[in-house]
Design a protein around this motif. Structure first.
Motif, mmCIF file in Angstrom:
data_model
loop_
_atom_site.group_PDB
_atom_site.id
_atom_site.type_symbol
_atom_site.label_atom_id
_atom_site.label_comp_id
_atom_site.label_asym_id
_atom_site.label_seq_id
_atom_site.Cartn_x
_atom_site.Cartn_y
_atom_site.Cartn_z
ATOM 1 N N ALA A 7 0.856 -1.178 0.000
ATOM 2 C CA ALA A 7 0.000 0.000 0.000
ATOM 3 C C ALA A 7 0.891 1.225 0.000
ATOM 4 N N ASP A 8 0.548 2.214 -0.826
ATOM 5 C CA ASP A 8 1.388 3.411 -0.914
ATOM 6 C C ASP A 8 1.039 4.458 0.132
ATOM 7 N N GLY A 9 -0.114 4.303 0.833
ATOM 8 C CA GLY A 9 -0.481 5.244 1.884
ATOM 9 C C GLY A 9 -0.991 6.584 1.398
ATOM 10 N N LEU A 10 -1.212 6.745 0.093
ATOM 11 C CA LEU A 10 -1.708 8.017 -0.425
ATOM 12 C C LEU A 10 -3.194 8.180 -0.122
ATOM 13 N N ILE A 11 -3.626 9.422 -0.038
ATOM 14 C CA ILE A 11 -5.017 9.739 0.299
ATOM 15 C C ILE A 11 -5.823 9.860 -0.995
ATOM 16 N N ARG A 12 -6.781 8.973 -1.177
ATOM 17 C CA ARG A 12 -7.658 8.987 -2.346
ATOM 18 C C ARG A 12 -9.145 9.030 -1.958
ATOM 19 N N ARG A 13 -9.413 8.955 -0.671
ATOM 20 C CA ARG A 13 -10.797 8.890 -0.193
ATOM 21 C C ARG A 13 -10.910 9.755 1.065
ATOM 22 N N VAL A 14 -12.115 10.254 1.328
ATOM 23 C CA VAL A 14 -12.356 11.062 2.521
ATOM 24 C C VAL A 14 -13.721 10.692 3.113
ATOM 25 N N LEU A 15 -13.847 10.921 4.412
ATOM 26 C CA LEU A 15 -15.109 10.752 5.121
ATOM 27 C C LEU A 15 -15.451 12.031 5.875
ATOM 28 N N ILE A 16 -16.734 12.322 5.978
ATOM 29 C CA ILE A 16 -17.238 13.356 6.884
ATOM 30 C C ILE A 16 -18.150 12.639 7.863
ATOM 31 N N ALA A 17 -17.760 12.591 9.125
ATOM 32 C CA ALA A 17 -18.450 11.762 10.115
ATOM 33 C C ALA A 17 -19.113 12.618 11.178
ATOM 34 N N GLU A 18 -20.307 12.193 11.585
ATOM 35 C CA GLU A 18 -20.991 12.779 12.737
ATOM 36 C C GLU A 18 -20.459 12.128 14.015
ATOM 37 N N PRO A 19 -20.789 12.663 15.186
ATOM 38 C CA PRO A 19 -20.414 11.993 16.441
ATOM 39 C C PRO A 19 -21.129 10.649 16.566
ATOM 40 N N TYR A 20 -20.621 9.791 17.448
ATOM 41 C CA TYR A 20 -21.228 8.492 17.690
ATOM 42 C C TYR A 20 -22.667 8.659 18.184
ATOM 43 N N GLY A 21 -23.555 7.824 17.630
ATOM 44 C CA GLY A 21 -24.938 7.820 18.078
ATOM 45 C C GLY A 21 -25.795 8.932 17.516
ATOM 46 N N SER A 22 -25.311 9.680 16.539
ATOM 47 C CA SER A 22 -26.108 10.753 15.953
ATOM 48 C C SER A 22 -27.182 10.175 15.031
ATOM 49 N N HIS A 23 -28.071 11.062 14.601
ATOM 50 C CA HIS A 23 -29.232 10.616 13.819
ATOM 51 C C HIS A 23 -28.914 10.403 12.343
ATOM 52 N N GLY A 24 -27.840 10.987 11.832
ATOM 53 C CA GLY A 24 -27.444 10.767 10.448
ATOM 54 C C GLY A 24 -27.948 11.798 9.460
ATOM 55 N N ARG A 25 -28.751 12.766 9.893
ATOM 56 C CA ARG A 25 -29.294 13.748 8.946
ATOM 57 C C ARG A 25 -28.196 14.655 8.385
ATOM 58 N N HIS A 26 -27.220 15.005 9.224
ATOM 59 C CA HIS A 26 -26.167 15.908 8.756
ATOM 60 C C HIS A 26 -25.224 15.191 7.784
ATOM 61 N N ALA A 27 -24.936 13.924 8.043
ATOM 62 C CA ALA A 27 -24.108 13.162 7.103
ATOM 63 C C ALA A 27 -24.820 13.010 5.764
ATOM 64 N N HIS A 28 -26.135 12.800 5.792
ATOM 65 C CA HIS A 28 -26.900 12.719 4.539
ATOM 66 C C HIS A 28 -26.852 14.052 3.800
ATOM 67 N N TRP A 29 -26.942 15.151 4.555
ATOM 68 C CA TRP A 29 -26.826 16.476 3.921
ATOM 69 C C TRP A 29 -25.476 16.613 3.240
ATOM 70 N N ALA A 30 -24.403 16.232 3.932
ATOM 71 C CA ALA A 30 -23.065 16.355 3.357
ATOM 72 C C ALA A 30 -22.924 15.503 2.104
ATOM 73 N N GLN A 31 -23.473 14.280 2.126
ATOM 74 C CA GLN A 31 -23.356 13.397 0.970
ATOM 75 C C GLN A 31 -24.063 13.995 -0.247
ATOM 76 N N MET A 32 -25.249 14.554 -0.041
ATOM 77 C CA MET A 32 -26.015 15.113 -1.155
ATOM 78 C C MET A 32 -25.459 16.466 -1.597
ATOM 79 N N ARG A 33 -25.032 17.273 -0.649
ATOM 80 C CA ARG A 33 -24.636 18.643 -0.966
ATOM 81 C C ARG A 33 -23.227 18.735 -1.547
ATOM 82 N N LEU A 34 -22.312 17.870 -1.106
ATOM 83 C CA LEU A 34 -20.914 17.996 -1.507
ATOM 84 C C LEU A 34 -20.523 17.116 -2.679
#
Length: 483
Positions: A318-345
């Motif tokens: 593995a070359d260790g290069l960055i090809r992927r990113v995540l935007i994560a909510e805190p543990y136990g959140s409802h997921g609405r903000h992550a869905h917003w980020a997925q659709m908006r970005l």
């Protein structure tokens, strides 16, 4: 000092037959069951006429307490079996053997004890007031009159008493805590304001269900809350949005792993720009939840974590290069903000400090194995990027270990979930780097010591997992370790 009203229920037989709302086996028994059993014990038989107003005041006070902590023995589902019982809906035949019906039963079997404790936290005024002490005495007396919990065959012996926090901590069993997370599936009924009067109404409806030779189905209790519970070692899921980093031709656009903080900053900038022109509601506002601007606060409010993912492979190159990113909510959140980020970005561009276009955020491949290393649940995890400890370790391993436990707590993980961990400077993953090579432009990160960590939890922890002072900008990122 914190005090608790502790109601302890001991099963005479190590089986519990109670069922949840959908007919599924339930463990541990809900606090609503205990509250019903307390009321039934207080008003059964000759006790019905003893201090009725004082008992009513005691239960109305108890129903307003916060949901209790539950300390229960470990239990597992026993083998199912079939009961043959009379069919009360078809009693035209005199011989009961001709009208038997089958009933499938699958109880829980208690393995390491037969006592369940329910701990209602009491305020200082509730403990110091003499009038409140009289109410607690009535509840304790009612607990000793409980006969069964669950089905009628679940015979119990119960007791109640007031405990200090130290005494409550010494109770043996697995601890279940009320949790605000909607992502957990352990939901239990709990009493709330009005529950006692509703139980009295339901009982009166049952008493008067037969009048002038006509039967009217009695009402069922319906005033209660439903609260999510989690085991003290259990961590709820963490919602996230995932993106591939591509160029204008749809090919990978990699970044060096040592520049992970810069990639996270570009991702955060893009999210902040989108939040400025959107009506989506964030807790604390976009300045706090999206931008992470929390001045003069020792407690970090809920916010996004921007996690670039280095390319790793267990046991391979593995070359260790960055090809992927995540935007994560805190543990136990409802997921609405992550869905917003997925659709908006999606399909938005990342730009650097010179306003140059660097990459496009694309939807990830559904079967990308690199994502699974960061998000799938596991008991063992190892850092890909080093953890920035929240304090100076003075070059001492023992002090660094204590600071790591503090970082675990700051990340929202229960310390009771940690089984063992190891700190070292050398990386664990192929393609990862020594801590000294990572760029840290923020002044607060430059002062923090960096360590690679391998940690093992008592139960599986879902990802993405990031710990430490830099957990919101890519440092302290873990991938699950296949042992």
């Amino acid at each position: 000092m914190t005090h608790y009203l502790c109601v302890s229920v001991t099963f005479l037989d190590p089986l519990f037959h109670g069922q949840a709302d959908q007919g599924e086996p339930e463990w541990p028994p809900s606090p609503w069951r205990v509250f019903q059993a307390l009321v039934a014990g207080a008003y059964t038989g000759c006790r019905k006429t003893e201090l009725p107003e004082s008992k009513a005041e005691a239960f109305r006070y108890m129903e307003r307490l916060p949901p209790p902590e539950i300390v229960a023995p470990h239990a597992r589902l026993a083998a199912s079996y079939t009961l043959f019982v009379p069919n009360n809906d078809s009693d035209k035949k005199f011989d009961r053997h001709d009208r038997l019906t089958t009933k499938l039963v699958q109880p829980y079997r208690l393995l390491d004890g037969q006592t369940v404790h329910y701990l209602w936290a009491l305020s200082d005024s509730a403990v110091s007031s003499s009038s409140c002490w009289d109410l607690w005495k009535l509840i304790c007396r009612s607990a000793r009159q409980i006969l069964a919990l669950g089905w009628g065959i679940d015979m119990v012996v119960a007791d109640a008493r007031i405990l200090t926090a130290e005494e409550a901590s010494r109770l043996s069993g697995h601890r279940w805590l009320p949790s605000p997370s909607p992502m957990l599936h352990h939901r239990r009924r709990v009493p709330k304001s009005g529950s006692f009067d509703d139980l009295v109404r339901a009982y009166q409806s049952f008493v008067h269900s037969v009048q002038t030779k006509r039967f009217r189905p009695p009402d069922k209790p319906r005033v209660f809350d439903v609260v999510t519970y989690r085991r003290i070692c259990e961590v709820p899921p963490r919602p996230y949005a995932a993106f591939d980093l591509c160029n204008s031709k749809g090919k990978w656009r990699p970044f060096p792993q040592t520049h992970i903080v810069y990639v996270a900053a570009m991702l955060r900038h893009r999210a902040c720009e989108e939040a400025k022109h959107d009506t989506h509601q964030f807790e604390g506002g976009p300045e706090v939840y999206v931008a992470g601007h929390v001045p003069n606060s020792k407690i970090t409010p809920p916010r996004f974590s921007y996690l670039p993912l280095p390319t790793i492979r267990p046991g391979g190159y593995a070359d260790g290069l960055i090809r992927r990113v995540l935007i994560a909510e805190p543990y136990g959140s409802h997921g609405r903000h992550a869905h917003w980020a997925q659709m908006r970005l999606t399909n938005k561009q990342l730009v650097n400090t010179d306003r140059q276009r660097c990459a496009i955020l694309s939807r990830p491949h559904p079967r990308d194995p690199v994502y699974s290393l960061y998000v799938e649940p596991s008991r063992a995890w190892a850092t890909v990027t080093p953890v920035a400890l929240p304090g100076y370790d003075d070059g001492k391993q023992t002090k660094a270990e204590l600071l790591f436990l503090k970082a675990v707590w700051q990340a929202g993980l229960p310390l009771e979930a940690v089984e063992e961990f190891t700190l070292r400077k050398a990386p664990f993953w192929p393609g990862s780097h020594h801590p000294a090579l990572y760029r840290r432009p923020q002044e607060y990160l430059k002062r923090c010591p960096l360590w690679h960590v391998h940690v093992r939890f008592k139960e599986e922890i879902p990802g993405p997992l990031a710990i430490g002072v830099g957990r919101h900008c890519g440092l302290g990122l873990f991938a699950h370790w296949n042992e």
